[in-house]
Design an enzyme around this catalytic site. Structure first.
Site, PDB file in Angstrom:
ATOM      1  N   GLY A   1       0.732  -5.241   0.794  1.00  0.00           N
ATOM      2  CA  GLY A   1      -0.402  -5.396  -0.126  1.00  0.00           C
ATOM      3  C   GLY A   1       0.009  -6.025  -1.447  1.00  0.00           C
TER       4      GLY A   1
ATOM      5  CD  GLU B   1       1.661  -5.617   5.520  1.00  0.00           C
ATOM      6  OE1 GLU B   1       1.044  -5.705   4.448  1.00  0.00           O
ATOM      7  OE2 GLU B   1       2.520  -6.448   5.865  1.00  0.00           O
TER       8      GLU B   1
ATOM      9  CB  ALA C   1      -0.882  -0.002   1.240  1.00  0.00           C
TER      10      ALA C   1
ATOM     11  CD  GLU D   1      -2.126  -7.941   2.695  1.00  0.00           C
ATOM     12  OE1 GLU D   1      -2.749  -8.244   3.731  1.00  0.00           O
ATOM     13  OE2 GLU D   1      -1.915  -6.761   2.329  1.00  0.00           O
TER      14      GLU D   1
END
Ligand code: T1G
Length: 704
Positions: free
Chosen positions: A105, A128, A65, A108
């Site tokens: 992300g 993260e 992200a 992911e």
């Protein structure tokens, strides 16, 4: 970004290739997730497309992200509609083709694809926790399904980057291409063989195989010391644990709830700040990024003592051949033995393989004569911290080193200009101040002399990066930036003893605050004799220098710290555990009585603020004088030079949490109570009057 989507879809035969192009690392910035969803939808409705490949343009797959978006009220797609949720619902197979980084992300998204293929040089991970949050895109639910809860727990709680080969073994990566393979060609060839496979393998459909339910509590216990005062590591454990007891979608809801609690926590804001200031510190406002950097392949270190040995190890650890020189064979042998012992300790602890130790040792060549180092591209002087010892060495280096070689000094406080004046090439001289232990501590303080050329400085900064350090620029002032900002802390900790505290009390406050060790225990580790020598030098130079009779007495009694079995604490033979020593408590009371200082009780908060506010005030003076570029550079130095707790952001970030006005008021009060040493800096007063945060403080123009 212009109106154009950062994500494109092109057809190559039966395959739709979705490319994310959002430099520099394809973070999921504005339009990226939406672009992927849009291309996926188009690919699924295009009858000519039988399957899709998702890849990143440039040097990376997707690095997660966009961290800049956190803590802002950016629009957020509800569960079920996010890119992570729609990818594995695709009717046609989607393969993630990974090169560079697939982090957060990014991984992911790859796990939400049906297949994952990678180049061997790729790295994947869910880091993260390193920015105070947890994977919020289904990572805590999908990874345990792919690699098992135990391996998932390790990856998510440590945040480590996993090389592609290991990720293949773990089961994250389905296919590893050969080295130097063409990623897209390899991916297309591999996906074509799978186009007919149905049903499509979705990670979410897999069961979580939990062999040992105690792994979660075991992990909570194992991180208790290093994760104290933090939430994110524990929330990561809770989320992975949820994957073993909840159905996939409920697990994702639990993950999302935990994520929401963390996103704007003080810990997360501090760790995000730390992430960006570590990148900002490499930018030098008055030295263009285009400044040529002299390449170096060989290095030399003069002085085989503790620091010299550690510096040589830093080069060898990063693959550089390094020569180490000392005045006598005996000193050289002692220095090489210390290096061998350090490596042997790492091998014993399992953090270094035996053969790698041998490779590193082979890169370190002890030499007994200056002519042996003359052809090295750079040399770092790391001898005893005495100007009269260092100056003749710089004259000698100027005489023997080849033209164009860079002459650096590891001095932690002495005047770089005086060393440069010993040469006919002062533009090639700068400070490169390593922190003890030099092969461990990440900070490299690059000290700019009046004559240091932009090329010399840019090369010193780059040298730091190449040997795994974080380089930060400092002006040439007594103690430069790091030690100068720390010095009032060191003085205040001793004055607190005179006024009523004990070493173990102060150390407990700082360990509870988050330091790995208390300042007195650190003193014993580094050796109290070093501080003694520099106090003597300062007292000789400055009659107003505040003497420190307590530590002076300890050193004069031969209590140098761990190396003599006693310092602020006493130590059992072969054991580094600090034990409070009643003899030291007695000495403290005697000295205080001799100074006529009444002793009193202290709260933990007063101890903490006396130490850190003293440095905040000095750090403001450093900015006032233009000896540092930015307040955040000083925070980087405290994080990587002094072990300041990372989840507190740094000295100024922490002080902003208290508020400039409160800090100023307290310092002004102590100025009244304790006198000149607490005189508030002009910048601090101005910030308080203007209500400007420390982080927004503007440093004066840089003065070497
Ligand atoms: N967001 C925004 N900017 C980023 C970024 C990111 N994720 N990653 C890198 N940058 C910028 C960085 O600031 C720098 O900018 C430039 O890219 C080059 O980076 C939902 C919530 C990828 C290993 O934590 O670890 O996904 O200074 O100098 O040394 O679960 O960057 O040039 O202007 O570091 O080669 C998780 C963070 C996010 C990865 C490359 N992802 N990045 O290292 O280059 S949270 C991360 C890195 C998330 C999801 C959650 C490293 C790198 P500038 P660099 P590098």
């Amino acid at each position: 970004m212009s109106g154009a989507s950062p994500v494109s879809l092109e057809r190559q035969g039966d395959i739709g290739v979705i490319t994310v192009n959002y430099p520099p690392v394809n973070a999921l910035g504005p339009g990226v997730a939406e672009g992927i969803k849009d291309c996926l939808a188009r690919g699924n409705t295009d009858p000519a497309i039988k399957g899709m490949i998702l890849r990143g343009a440039g040097r990376s797959f997707i690095a997660g992200a966009d961290i800049r978006g956190f803590g802002t009220n950016r629009p957020r797609l509800p569960l079920g509609q996010r890119v992570y949720d729609v990818l594995d619902a695709s009717a046609k197979p989607v393969l993630a083709a990974i090169h560079g980084y697939a982090l957060g992300g990014g991984l992911e998204i790859a796990m939400a694809c049906h297949y994952r293929l990678a180049l061997p040089s790729a790295k994947v991970g869910l880091p993260e926790v390193l920015i105070g949050i947890l994977p919020g895109g289904g990572g805590t639910q999908r990874l345990p399904r792919l690699v098992g809860p135990k391996a998932a727990l390790d990856m998510i709680v440590t945040g480590r980057h996993v090389p592609a080969r290991e990720a293949r073994t773990l089961g994250i990566i389905d296919e590893l291409l050969p080295d130097n393979a063409n990623l897209l060609e390899g991916a297309i060839a591999w996906l074509i063989r799978l186009l007919a496979v149905r049903p499509l393998p979705r990670v979410r459909d897999r069961a979580v195989k939990l062999a040992d339910p105690d792994i979660f509590d075991a992990m909570r216990k194992s991180i208790a010391r290093r994760a104290r005062n933090q939430k994110a590591p524990y929330y990561c454990i809770d989320a992975v644990e949820a994957s073993t007891v909840l159905p996939f979608d409920e697990g994702c809801r639990r993950e999302a709830d935990l994520f929401k609690e963390l996103e704007n926590s003080a810990e997360a804001r501090a760790l995000r700040y730390a992430f960006f200031i570590e990148r900002e510190v490499t930018r030098l406002p008055d030295i263009p990024a285009t400044t040529p950097v002299r390449d170096f392949t060989t290095a030399a270190v003069v002085g085989a003592g503790t620091m010299g040995g550690g510096i040589a190890m830093s080069f060898a650890d990063s693959g550089y051949p390094v020569k180490i020189l000392d005045a006598t064979q005996e000193a050289l042998d002692r220095g090489m033995q210390r290096i061998r012992d350090n490596y042997a300790t790492s091998v014993r602890r399992g953090s270094l393989a035996e053969d790698e130790m041998q490779r590193r040792l082979a890169r370190i060549q002890p030499v007994a004569d200056y002519v042996d180092i003359r052809d090295c591209d750079l040399v770092i002087e790391a001898v005893f911290e005495e100007m009269d010892v260092k100056k003749p060495i710089f004259a000698k280096l100027d005489e023997v080193m080849k033209p164009g070689a860079l002459l650096f000094s590891n001095t932690s406080a002495l005047d770089i200009d005086q060393l440069a004046e010993m040469t006919k090439r002062p533009k090639d001289v700068a400070g490169t101040h390593f922190f003890s232990p030099a092969n461990v501590m990440k900070l490299l303080e690059v000290v700019r002399g009046k004559a240091s050329s932009p090329e010399t400085l840019a090369t010193a900064m780059a040298m730091g990066r190449k040997i795994g350090k974080l380089s930060a620029m400092a002006g040439n002032t007594d103690g430069f930036v790091a030690n100068r900002s720390r010095a009032p802390f060191n003085t205040e900790m001793v004055i607190l003893l005179e006024e009523g505290c004990l070493p173990e009390q102060v150390d407990k406050v700082m360990v509870d605050f988050g330091y790995p060790m208390g300042p007195f225990a650190v003193g014993d580790l580094a050796g109290l004799d070093i501080g003694y020598a520099s106090r003597k030098r300062r007292a000789a130079e400055n009659p107003n220098f505040r003497k420190q009779p307590i530590p002076d007495r300890l050193v004069e009694m031969g209590r140098f710290g761990q190396k003599t079995g006693a310092g602020w604490y006493h130590y059992e033979t072969g054991d580094r555990t600090p034990h409070p020593d009643p003899d030291v408590a007695e000495i403290i009371k005697e000295v205080a009585a001799g100074l006529g200082i009444p002793r009193r009780e202290f709260t933990d908060q007063e101890i903490l603020q006396r130490l850190l506010f003293a440095s905040v005030n000095e750090a403001c003076k450093i900015l006032e004088e233009g000896k540092a570029y930015r307040p955040s550079d000083i925070d980087v130095m405290w994080l990587h030079g002094f072990g300041f707790p990372r989840y507190r952001g740094g000295l100024f970030f922490w002080a902003d949490g208290i508020g400039v006005r409160s800090v100023y008021n307290q310092i002004a009060a102590w100025h009244q109570q304790y006198g000149e040493r607490w005189a508030p800096s002009r910048l601090l007063r101005e910030l308080a009057e203007a209500g400007t945060s420390f982080r927004e403080a503007k440093a004066a123009a840089f003065v070497p």
